[in-house]
Write a protein that holds these residues in place. Structure first.
Motif, PDB file in Angstrom:
ATOM      1  N   LEU A  61      -2.296  -6.598  -2.202  1.00 31.37           N
ATOM      2  CA  LEU A  61      -2.715  -5.228  -1.880  1.00 31.37           C
ATOM      3  C   LEU A  61      -2.979  -5.079  -0.386  1.00 31.37           C
ATOM      4  CD1 LEU A  61      -5.180  -4.295  -4.765  1.00 31.37           C
ATOM      5  CD2 LEU A  61      -2.993  -3.215  -4.258  1.00 31.37           C
ATOM      6  N   THR A  62      -3.522  -6.133   0.204  1.00 32.41           N
ATOM      7  CA  THR A  62      -3.793  -6.111   1.644  1.00 32.41           C
ATOM      8  C   THR A  62      -2.537  -5.757   2.426  1.00 32.41           C
ATOM      9  OG1 THR A  62      -5.424  -7.865   1.310  1.00 32.41           O
ATOM     10  CG2 THR A  62      -4.690  -7.470   3.556  1.00 32.41           C
ATOM     11  N   GLN A  63      -1.433  -6.417   2.083  1.00 33.89           N
ATOM     12  CA  GLN A  63      -0.174  -6.193   2.797  1.00 33.89           C
ATOM     13  C   GLN A  63       0.426  -4.825   2.477  1.00 33.89           C
ATOM     14  OE1 GLN A  63       1.314  -9.850   1.008  1.00 33.89           O
ATOM     15  NE2 GLN A  63       1.691 -10.692   3.037  1.00 33.89           N
ATOM     16  N   VAL A 104       2.343   1.803  -6.441  1.00 31.74           N
ATOM     17  CA  VAL A 104       2.899   0.489  -6.753  1.00 31.74           C
ATOM     18  C   VAL A 104       2.111  -0.163  -7.876  1.00 31.74           C
ATOM     19  CG1 VAL A 104       3.207  -1.868  -5.881  1.00 31.74           C
ATOM     20  CG2 VAL A 104       3.907   0.083  -4.488  1.00 31.74           C
ATOM     21  N   TYR A 105       0.790  -0.097  -7.788  1.00 30.32           N
ATOM     22  CA  TYR A 105      -0.045  -0.707  -8.830  1.00 30.32           C
ATOM     23  C   TYR A 105       0.176  -0.030 -10.175  1.00 30.32           C
ATOM     24  CZ  TYR A 105      -3.990  -2.940 -11.114  1.00 30.32           C
ATOM     25  OH  TYR A 105      -4.757  -3.680 -11.980  1.00 30.32           O
ATOM     26  N   SER A 106       0.296   1.294 -10.181  1.00 34.94           N
ATOM     27  CA  SER A 106       0.486   2.005 -11.447  1.00 34.94           C
ATOM     28  C   SER A 106       1.825   1.645 -12.084  1.00 34.94           C
ATOM     29  CB  SER A 106       0.388   3.520 -11.235  1.00 34.94           C
ATOM     30  OG  SER A 106       1.501   4.018 -10.501  1.00 34.94           O
ATOM     31  N   ILE A 107       2.854   1.458 -11.261  1.00 40.64           N
ATOM     32  CA  ILE A 107       4.173   1.088 -11.784  1.00 40.64           C
ATOM     33  C   ILE A 107       4.135  -0.321 -12.380  1.00 40.64           C
ATOM     34  CG2 ILE A 107       6.533   0.481 -11.114  1.00 40.64           C
ATOM     35  CD1 ILE A 107       6.459   2.831  -9.163  1.00 40.64           C
ATOM     36  N   THR A 108       3.548  -1.261 -11.661  1.00 44.10           N
ATOM     37  CA  THR A 108       3.501  -2.627 -12.173  1.00 44.10           C
ATOM     38  C   THR A 108       2.674  -2.699 -13.449  1.00 44.10           C
ATOM     39  OG1 THR A 108       1.664  -3.128 -10.641  1.00 44.10           O
ATOM     40  CG2 THR A 108       3.877  -3.723  -9.937  1.00 44.10           C
ATOM     41  N   TYR A 125      -9.898  -4.719  -0.746  1.00 47.13           N
ATOM     42  CA  TYR A 125      -8.901  -3.678  -0.997  1.00 47.13           C
ATOM     43  C   TYR A 125      -8.865  -3.268  -2.466  1.00 47.13           C
ATOM     44  CZ  TYR A 125      -6.964  -3.611   3.701  1.00 47.13           C
ATOM     45  OH  TYR A 125      -6.791  -3.440   5.054  1.00 47.13           O
ATOM     46  N   LYS A 126      -9.118  -4.196  -3.366  1.00 45.96           N
ATOM     47  CA  LYS A 126      -9.228  -3.831  -4.784  1.00 45.96           C
ATOM     48  C   LYS A 126     -10.395  -2.863  -4.982  1.00 45.96           C
ATOM     49  CE  LYS A 126      -7.014  -7.612  -7.310  1.00 45.96           C
ATOM     50  NZ  LYS A 126      -6.165  -6.749  -8.152  1.00 45.96           N
ATOM     51  N   LYS A 127     -11.444  -3.093  -4.258  1.00 48.21           N
ATOM     52  CA  LYS A 127     -12.604  -2.210  -4.337  1.00 48.21           C
ATOM     53  C   LYS A 127     -12.260  -0.820  -3.820  1.00 48.21           C
ATOM     54  CE  LYS A 127     -17.563  -2.093  -3.303  1.00 48.21           C
ATOM     55  NZ  LYS A 127     -18.684  -2.826  -2.648  1.00 48.21           N
ATOM     56  N   ILE A 128     -11.491  -0.751  -2.737  1.00 44.21           N
ATOM     57  CA  ILE A 128     -11.073   0.532  -2.181  1.00 44.21           C
ATOM     58  C   ILE A 128     -10.272   1.334  -3.204  1.00 44.21           C
ATOM     59  CG2 ILE A 128      -9.516   1.592  -0.480  1.00 44.21           C
ATOM     60  CD1 ILE A 128     -10.353  -0.610   1.478  1.00 44.21           C
ATOM     61  N   LEU A 129      -9.377   0.645  -3.948  1.00 41.90           N
ATOM     62  CA  LEU A 129      -8.544   1.315  -4.951  1.00 41.90           C
ATOM     63  C   LEU A 129      -9.229   1.416  -6.315  1.00 41.90           C
ATOM     64  CD1 LEU A 129      -4.966  -0.085  -4.248  1.00 41.90           C
ATOM     65  CD2 LEU A 129      -6.062   1.956  -3.339  1.00 41.90           C
ATOM     66  N   ARG A 130     -10.479   0.961  -6.384  1.00 41.67           N
ATOM     67  CA  ARG A 130     -11.270   1.021  -7.613  1.00 41.67           C
ATOM     68  C   ARG A 130     -10.598   0.263  -8.756  1.00 41.67           C
ATOM     69  NH1 ARG A 130     -13.478   7.331  -7.605  1.00 41.67           N
ATOM     70  NH2 ARG A 130     -14.530   7.211  -5.577  1.00 41.67           N
ATOM     71  N   LEU A 131     -10.095  -0.920  -8.425  1.00 42.02           N
ATOM     72  CA  LEU A 131      -9.482  -1.778  -9.422  1.00 42.02           C
ATOM     73  C   LEU A 131     -10.490  -2.839  -9.859  1.00 42.02           C
ATOM     74  CD1 LEU A 131      -6.018  -2.314  -7.688  1.00 42.02           C
ATOM     75  CD2 LEU A 131      -6.572  -0.708  -9.519  1.00 42.02           C
ATOM     76  N   PRO A 132     -10.486  -3.197 -11.138  1.00 44.75           N
ATOM     77  CA  PRO A 132     -11.478  -4.171 -11.630  1.00 44.75           C
ATOM     78  C   PRO A 132     -11.197  -5.582 -11.122  1.00 44.75           C
ATOM     79  CG  PRO A 132      -9.890  -3.637 -13.351  1.00 44.75           C
ATOM     80  CD  PRO A 132      -9.602  -2.700 -12.209  1.00 44.75           C
TER      81      PRO A 132
END
Length: 394
Positions: A81-83, A96-100, A144-151
């Motif tokens: 996610l950083t990249q 991208v995350y939603s597609i994967t 970055y996971k925190k920024i996107l609110r991912l667990p």
């Protein structure tokens, strides 16, 4: 170790019918070229929508990258996610995350709907470090996971001992939503399903050239209103423009002999996990599979970008020794099979799924570095045929 794809020989005793090569000139509504995850899912979507479908595969279904995979289904791209956020911004990273994630769900839901026998295992992902500089990478990824609110959950060295007590492991990032499967067995189950639904499948039928809407093999041809091209190692003769849009990353896999319950517990005292070490070019990764075995993979800077497959056993032995160093309880366990393969990737590691620039009745999917990416892209291209008005361009 024997140089052999263990997935082919240990594919859970699934029987499939032999699909003879194409030896005639046929016409159909939809032609799918490629019998990997992308092609199989494209064919499934099309046949379920009432289309007449022919599928051509150069070897056998699952005979290339899809059937050589370690079977990791993770809601992640090949890049961190950083990249992705650094290169493309927050909104594209969300897409991208939603597609994967959708790709993972598509595969898992198909397995459950049709009761596939392919060793589906719910396994959280654990991204860990063995050096302080890699711990910094993991901390940044967590931010970055925190920024996107991912667990996610971070584990320090002491906490890691309770879930995955590697001797040299310093920090771990764990997240859910990931699964493991036997990828070759999945392809065989999909093949059986498609045949049952009425898809005509021809194996050992490599497409040599496409002229207009006519795909020619050595012994026959198929003329179709719609063509979906889902192949890896694309030949220049088929589409020179596409040929220059993808690259290869070579990786290695090995599988262990059956471990004792005690040995397996030494690796995973709590629950099964799929694990990633960011030390090398392509992360060292491993997870439990059927028969109380461990499948282990990775690559090195020496071979990752070679234009040909290098069958060096020394590279995979390095990964095996590293695992045993961190888990002395399995030091006597043997790894019985190893194999190498090339993964197609694009320059930014995000697949391309689009119309042919000169002929909109032809679509293609290339550079799918991940089973979930491949399944999603195949399904997406088929949806554009079935209902183009409701299928958004990505």
């Amino acid at each position: 170790m024997l140089y052999e794809n263990w997935l082919y020989t240990g594919s859970l005793n699934i029987k499939t019918l032999y699909c003879a090569p194409l030896k005639e000139n046929l016409k159909t509504e939809c032609l799918v070229i490629g019998g990997g995850f992308a092609g199989l899912h494209a064919a499934l979507k099309l046949i379920d929508s009432g289309k007449k479908v022919i599928l051509l595969e150069k070897r056998f279904c699952g005979g290339s990258s899809s059937g050589q995979s370690a079977g990791f289904l993770v809601p992640e791209s090949e890049e961190d996610l950083t990249q992705i956020i650094t290169k493309h911004g927050k909104e594209k990273a969300k897409l991208v995350y939603s597609i994967t994630q959708d790709g993972v769900n598509l595969i898992v839901n198909t397995i459950k709907k049709y009761n596939f026998n392919c060793d589906l295992r719910k396994q959280d992902s654990l991204y860990f470090s063995t050096k302080n500089k890699h711990s910094d990478i993991i901390k940044e990824e967590a931010a970055y996971k925190k920024i996107l609110r991912l667990p996610f959950k971070l584990y320090n060295k002491k906490a890691l001992k309770k879930i995955h007590p590697g001797k040299n492991y310093l920090l771990g990032l764990r997240y859910s939503g990931s699964y493991g499967i036997n990828s070759f067995a999945y392809c065989q189950e999909m093949k059986n399903l498609l045949l049952k639904k009425g898809v005509k499948i021809f194996e050992d039928s490599e497409v040599q050239i496409i002229k207009g809407n006519n795909a020619k093999t050595h012994l026959g041809s198929v003329k179709a209103r719609h063509i979906i091209l889902c192949v890896d190692k694309l030949k220049k003769e088929i589409n020179e423009e596409l040929y220059h849009q993808y690259y290869h990353i070579q990786s290695y896999l090995a599988v262990s002999e059956p471990l004792t319950d005690k040995e397996m517990k030494s690796l995973f005292p709590d629950k099964e996990l799929m694990c990633w070490d960011p030390e090398l070019v392509v992360y060292i990764h491993y997870r439990p599979v059927s028969g109380n075995r461990i499948i282990l993979g990775g690559s090195s800077s020496w071979t990752a970008y070679l234009p040909y497959i290098q069958h060096s056993k020394k590279i995979i032995e390095t990964f095996v020794n590293k695992l045993k160093e961190n888990f002395p309880a399995i030091k006597n366990a043997k790894f019985t099979h190893y194999w190498a393969g090339m993964i197609d990737v694009t320059k930014d590691l995000i697949p391309i799924a689009d119309y042919d620039r000169k002929n909109k009745s032809i679509q293609y999917s290339i550079g799918c570095a991940g089973l979930n990416w491949a399944a999603y892209c195949g399904d997406y291209l088929a949806k554009r045929i079935v209902d183009p008005k409701k299928t958004k361009d990505l």
